[in-house]
Scaffold this motif. Structure first.
Motif, PDB file in Angstrom:
ATOM      1  N   THR A  14       4.432 137.175 -51.498  1.00 30.81           N
ATOM      2  CA  THR A  14       4.063 135.913 -50.846  1.00 30.81           C
ATOM      3  C   THR A  14       2.881 136.136 -49.893  1.00 30.81           C
ATOM      4  OG1 THR A  14       5.643 136.354 -49.077  1.00 30.81           O
ATOM      5  CG2 THR A  14       6.420 134.979 -50.903  1.00 30.81           C
ATOM      6  N   VAL A  15       2.638 137.399 -49.564  1.00 33.26           N
ATOM      7  CA  VAL A  15       1.559 137.732 -48.631  1.00 33.26           C
ATOM      8  C   VAL A  15       0.302 138.054 -49.444  1.00 33.26           C
ATOM      9  CG1 VAL A  15       0.875 139.326 -46.786  1.00 33.26           C
ATOM     10  CG2 VAL A  15       3.283 138.670 -47.045  1.00 33.26           C
ATOM     11  N   THR A  16      -0.850 137.584 -48.968  1.00 32.82           N
ATOM     12  CA  THR A  16      -2.094 137.828 -49.719  1.00 32.82           C
ATOM     13  C   THR A  16      -2.881 139.001 -49.115  1.00 32.82           C
ATOM     14  OG1 THR A  16      -3.420 136.347 -48.331  1.00 32.82           O
ATOM     15  CG2 THR A  16      -2.290 135.344 -50.233  1.00 32.82           C
ATOM     16  N   LEU A  17      -3.750 139.557 -49.946  1.00 33.18           N
ATOM     17  CA  LEU A  17      -4.604 140.643 -49.459  1.00 33.18           C
ATOM     18  C   LEU A  17      -5.514 140.152 -48.334  1.00 33.18           C
ATOM     19  CD1 LEU A  17      -5.550 142.350 -52.855  1.00 33.18           C
ATOM     20  CD2 LEU A  17      -4.079 143.307 -51.063  1.00 33.18           C
ATOM     21  N   LYS A  18      -5.924 138.896 -48.446  1.00 38.29           N
ATOM     22  CA  LYS A  18      -6.792 138.336 -47.400  1.00 38.29           C
ATOM     23  C   LYS A  18      -6.062 138.330 -46.047  1.00 38.29           C
ATOM     24  CE  LYS A  18      -9.428 134.255 -46.196  1.00 38.29           C
ATOM     25  NZ  LYS A  18      -9.575 132.813 -46.399  1.00 38.29           N
ATOM     26  N   GLN A  19      -4.781 137.956 -46.092  1.00 32.84           N
ATOM     27  CA  GLN A  19      -4.010 137.952 -44.838  1.00 32.84           C
ATOM     28  C   GLN A  19      -3.879 139.379 -44.291  1.00 32.84           C
ATOM     29  OE1 GLN A  19      -0.614 135.963 -46.601  1.00 32.84           O
ATOM     30  NE2 GLN A  19      -1.005 134.077 -45.459  1.00 32.84           N
ATOM     31  N   ILE A  20      -3.623 140.311 -45.173  1.00 33.66           N
ATOM     32  CA  ILE A  20      -3.446 141.706 -44.725  1.00 33.66           C
ATOM     33  C   ILE A  20      -4.743 142.235 -44.099  1.00 33.66           C
ATOM     34  CG2 ILE A  20      -2.985 144.068 -45.507  1.00 33.66           C
ATOM     35  CD1 ILE A  20      -1.108 142.861 -47.643  1.00 33.66           C
ATOM     36  N   ARG A  21      -5.857 141.878 -44.731  1.00 31.81           N
ATOM     37  CA  ARG A  21      -7.172 142.319 -44.246  1.00 31.81           C
ATOM     38  C   ARG A  21      -7.450 141.833 -42.823  1.00 31.81           C
ATOM     39  NH1 ARG A  21     -11.234 144.078 -42.745  1.00 31.81           N
ATOM     40  NH2 ARG A  21     -13.341 143.951 -43.562  1.00 31.81           N
ATOM     41  N   GLN A  22      -6.803 140.725 -42.458  1.00 30.02           N
ATOM     42  CA  GLN A  22      -7.055 140.141 -41.129  1.00 30.02           C
ATOM     43  C   GLN A  22      -6.133 140.684 -40.041  1.00 30.02           C
ATOM     44  OE1 GLN A  22      -6.840 135.967 -42.098  1.00 30.02           O
ATOM     45  NE2 GLN A  22      -8.943 135.912 -42.862  1.00 30.02           N
ATOM     46  N   GLY A  25      -6.868 146.531 -37.587  1.00 25.64           N
ATOM     47  CA  GLY A  25      -6.553 147.955 -37.753  1.00 25.64           C
ATOM     48  C   GLY A  25      -5.866 148.317 -39.053  1.00 25.64           C
ATOM     49  N   VAL A  26      -5.514 147.338 -39.866  1.00 19.17           N
ATOM     50  CA  VAL A  26      -4.914 147.673 -41.165  1.00 19.17           C
ATOM     51  C   VAL A  26      -6.039 147.832 -42.183  1.00 19.17           C
ATOM     52  CG1 VAL A  26      -3.423 146.869 -43.050  1.00 19.17           C
ATOM     53  CG2 VAL A  26      -2.717 146.554 -40.664  1.00 19.17           C
ATOM     54  N   THR A  27      -6.163 149.038 -42.717  1.00 25.16           N
ATOM     55  CA  THR A  27      -7.286 149.297 -43.619  1.00 25.16           C
ATOM     56  C   THR A  27      -6.852 149.547 -45.059  1.00 25.16           C
ATOM     57  OG1 THR A  27      -7.208 151.649 -43.092  1.00 25.16           O
ATOM     58  CG2 THR A  27      -8.710 150.292 -41.773  1.00 25.16           C
ATOM     59  N   GLY A  28      -5.560 149.668 -45.269  1.00 25.78           N
ATOM     60  CA  GLY A  28      -5.113 149.967 -46.633  1.00 25.78           C
ATOM     61  C   GLY A  28      -3.815 149.274 -46.974  1.00 25.78           C
ATOM     62  N   VAL A  29      -3.505 149.265 -48.265  1.00 22.19           N
ATOM     63  CA  VAL A  29      -2.180 148.815 -48.688  1.00 22.19           C
ATOM     64  C   VAL A  29      -1.525 149.905 -49.527  1.00 22.19           C
ATOM     65  CG1 VAL A  29      -2.705 146.338 -48.629  1.00 22.19           C
ATOM     66  CG2 VAL A  29      -2.952 147.592 -50.777  1.00 22.19           C
ATOM     67  N   ALA A  57     -10.840 143.123 -51.997  1.00 24.02           N
ATOM     68  CA  ALA A  57     -10.408 142.397 -50.793  1.00 24.02           C
ATOM     69  C   ALA A  57     -10.758 143.176 -49.524  1.00 24.02           C
ATOM     70  CB  ALA A  57      -8.905 142.142 -50.865  1.00 24.02           C
ATOM     71  N   GLY A  58     -11.481 144.287 -49.684  1.00 26.23           N
ATOM     72  CA  GLY A  58     -11.907 145.047 -48.497  1.00 26.23           C
ATOM     73  C   GLY A  58     -10.854 146.013 -47.982  1.00 26.23           C
ATOM     74  N   LEU A  59      -9.907 146.357 -48.841  1.00 25.05           N
ATOM     75  CA  LEU A  59      -8.844 147.286 -48.434  1.00 25.05           C
ATOM     76  C   LEU A  59      -8.839 148.490 -49.368  1.00 25.05           C
ATOM     77  CD1 LEU A  59      -6.198 144.490 -47.889  1.00 25.05           C
ATOM     78  CD2 LEU A  59      -6.937 146.064 -46.085  1.00 25.05           C
ATOM     79  N   GLN A  60      -8.095 149.512 -48.964  1.00 21.48           N
ATOM     80  CA  GLN A  60      -7.994 150.707 -49.810  1.00 21.48           C
ATOM     81  C   GLN A  60      -6.577 150.804 -50.362  1.00 21.48           C
ATOM     82  OE1 GLN A  60      -8.003 154.466 -47.775  1.00 21.48           O
ATOM     83  NE2 GLN A  60      -7.895 155.537 -49.741  1.00 21.48           N
ATOM     84  N   LEU A  61      -6.451 151.259 -51.596  1.00 23.87           N
ATOM     85  CA  LEU A  61      -5.122 151.560 -52.142  1.00 23.87           C
ATOM     86  C   LEU A  61      -4.771 152.957 -51.630  1.00 23.87           C
ATOM     87  CD1 LEU A  61      -2.644 151.108 -53.896  1.00 23.87           C
ATOM     88  CD2 LEU A  61      -3.999 151.656 -55.915  1.00 23.87           C
TER      89      LEU A  61
END
Ligand SMILES: O=C(O)[C@@H](O)[C@@H](O)[C@H](O)[C@H](O)CO
Ligand SMILES: [Fe+2]
Length: 357
Positions: A14-22, A25-29, A57-61
């Motif tokens: 239910t959570v999007t990568l865009k939300q996580i990116r915001q 300090g969170v840089t990865g999933v 989405a600007g994040l790292q796996l």
């Protein structure tokens, strides 16, 4: 350390990568191919598609949680050979895709066990909770049904309906597996995969059993300092490491969490940091991450990670359900974002106070 959040993929979360990116300090999933079953070989195209989507989405796996282990490997039945081969192929592909941390667990039948998925706390939030008396009263074959109604329409990791339909058979298959046999089967598996981990620099990070004791008479081995150090020694390779999960080891109040962290220097490849609130030694609920909301001293846990030079991915773990969010129990956005921010704050303070000395 690298602050991350667990993400189940756009089809399931239910959570999007865009939300996580915001989240600051969170840089990865940390993710997985959620549609695959334990034992299946992962397709290279699927691995690369997941990685590409996350990077776009600007994040790292930052790692995989989990590549699950087929029951044949845990039981040690002859067909384990094929499943180990499959696991090795998946690891090779992950390595080729530039992924270097893989979380897994070695729990028979059930992954984590909770008796409630939405216990109400005094502030009106709801959390996952565990009560030993309630577990003792449940027929294990009915465990899945007893919580299925509280999953908010999601499929919870480790509780896939397809596997749970065979719970009775699974119990039967494990009937000759005791702690020693489980240790031996884990050793066999690790020895077989280590050459691949060496070649591709993949850190294997075993997740502790949750709760950290036997449930329904099933063997459980990744539960305390003594056993985890035994496991580190039995396959003494830095790629044989652990996921340090405070909320899982912490279920047993005899586990001294900062001391365990210090004893695992160099072998912690991934950290899950969350708090629990104990009402009694056999009844606990998942509190907010903040120390004062639960039983653990979160500052001491982060300090121990800092002291051993931990530099892997870390994530807040299960969050409370707050602000009317509807999501997979434990895996909503809001409380995990608060958790990440709090852990980042502790880390910044620890880092700066050490630099000033
Ligand atoms: O409790 C959770 O949600 C997780 O920490 C575990 O399901 C964990 O992902 C697995 O045990 C690791 O294989
Ligand atoms: Fe965990």
């Amino acid at each position: 350390m690298q602050m991350t959040l667990r993400w189940y993929g756009s089809k399931y979360d239910t959570v999007t990568l865009k939300q996580i990116r915001q989240i600051p300090g969170v840089t990865g999933v940390i993710s997985t191919l959620y549609g695959t079953a334990p034992g299946e070989v992962w397709e290279m195209d699927d691995i690369l598609a997941l990685k590409t989507e996350i990077e776009a989405a600007g994040l790292q796996l930052a790692g995989i949680e989990s590549v699950n282990i087929h029951d044949a490997i845990k039981i040690g039945s002859p067909d384990r050979e094929q499943y180990i081969e499959n696991y090795i192929t998946t690891l090779e592909r992950l390595g080729q895709a530039g992924i270097h941390m893989v979380c897994y667990n070695f729990m028979p039948v059930f992954d984590w066990t909770r008796t409630e998925l939405a216990r109400m706390r005094p502030d009106g939030s709801t959390v996952l909770a565990y009560n030993q008396a309630a577990v003792d009263a449940i027929d294990p074959a009915k465990m899945f049904e007893s919580i299925a109604g509280d999953m908010n329409g999601t499929v919870m990791p480790g509780w896939e309906p397809e596997r749970m339909a065979h719970v009775k058979e699974l119990f039967e298959m494990y009937k000759d597996v005791d702690d020693e046999k489980l240790f031996a089967n884990l050793k066999y598996f690790l020895e077989r995969i280590m050459p691949t981990c060496d070649k591709y620099n993949i850190n294997m990070a075993i997740h502790p059993d949750d709760p950290a004791w036997s449930v329904f008479g099933l063997p459980r081995i990744i539960i305390n300092k003594q056993n985890i150090l035994r496991m580190m020694k039995m396959v003494d390779n830095p790629h044989n490491g652990v996921t340090f999960c405070s909320g899982s080891y912490g279920t047993n109040l005899e586990n001294d969490l900062p001391d365990m962290i210090r004893s695992l220097k160099g072998r912690i490849h991934f950290a899950h940091v969350r708090n629990l609130k104990f009402n009694s030694p056999t009844d606990f609920e998942e509190a907010a991450h903040l120390s004062s909301d639960g039983t653990f001293d979160m500052y001491e846990i982060m300090l121990a990670l800092y002291d051993i030079g931990f530099d892997g991915p870390i994530r807040p773990d299960h969050g409370r359900m707050i602000w009317d969010e509807v999501a997979m129990p434990g895996y909503g956005l809001y409380d995990r974002a608060l958790g990440a921010t709090y852990l980042n704050g502790l880390w910044e303070a620890i880092e700066k106070s050490h630099k000033q000395k």
